[in-house]
Design an enzyme around this catalytic site. Sequence first.
Site, PDB file in Angstrom:
ATOM      1  N   GLU A  75      23.662   9.982  17.607  1.00 32.11           N
ATOM      2  CA  GLU A  75      23.167   9.900  16.238  1.00 32.11           C
ATOM      3  C   GLU A  75      21.641   9.854  16.166  1.00 32.11           C
ATOM      4  OE1 GLU A  75      25.632   6.548  14.964  1.00 32.11           O
ATOM      5  OE2 GLU A  75      26.960   7.987  13.974  1.00 32.11           O
ATOM      6  N   TYR A 121      16.222  -9.236  -3.876  1.00 35.80           N
ATOM      7  CA  TYR A 121      15.923  -8.897  -2.478  1.00 35.80           C
ATOM      8  C   TYR A 121      16.530  -7.562  -2.078  1.00 35.80           C
ATOM      9  CZ  TYR A 121      13.752 -13.376  -2.038  1.00 35.80           C
ATOM     10  OH  TYR A 121      12.905 -14.431  -2.216  1.00 35.80           O
TER      11      TYR A 121
END
Length: 216
Positions: A75, A121
Amino acid sequence: MTEAYLRERLVSLGKRLYERGLSPGTSGNLSVKLADDSAWLTTPTNSCLGELEPERISKLDWDGHLLSGDKPSKESIFHLAYYQNRPVAQAIVHLHSTYASAVSCLRHADESNVLPPITPYFVMRIGKLPLIGYRRPGDSRLGDDVARLAPDYSSVMLANHGPIVTGQSLEATVSAAEELEETARLFLLLRGQDYRVLETEQIHELCAHYGAQWPD
């Protein structure tokens, strides 16, 4: 930050993610740019994030060629695509964490953003999270998919697979990936409930004060 230091940080932060249950088995991969931008480091193929060894970390050039260490993750192609198309990215974390992966398997009415702005957040550390359609792991077309979105989004979700998160340091990127997992957990806990999301003005305030990115 020397190469030796970054290799050690990949080991310690990989172990942190593994011990939190965010990278089962040999899933997930991490990478980071060297301080002089001459090359980048990534976790080897079929490696357990809880058992990384500094000297075996893969070192690659900007064409994806292996310079030292073990063979890189299959990947690594989307890591390279992110770095090449988002210069501010200094590190990348890809996980198969439970809650984020569960979100990646859902059908979404809006695939341009698969998690709502539940917490400040999440907005600050992740921003909008678009879905990339399913490809088999290691498919070279994932690089093209990521390249199209990388300029505008710090993170993406791979359908039926899991998230890719970037950041301006390895530590910040790991923290952002942990924040994404927590947001996914909250989202799944709240499904079917009448929950609140941050309003547009509140999101704009976060963008103004903390440099969050939330494209309209």
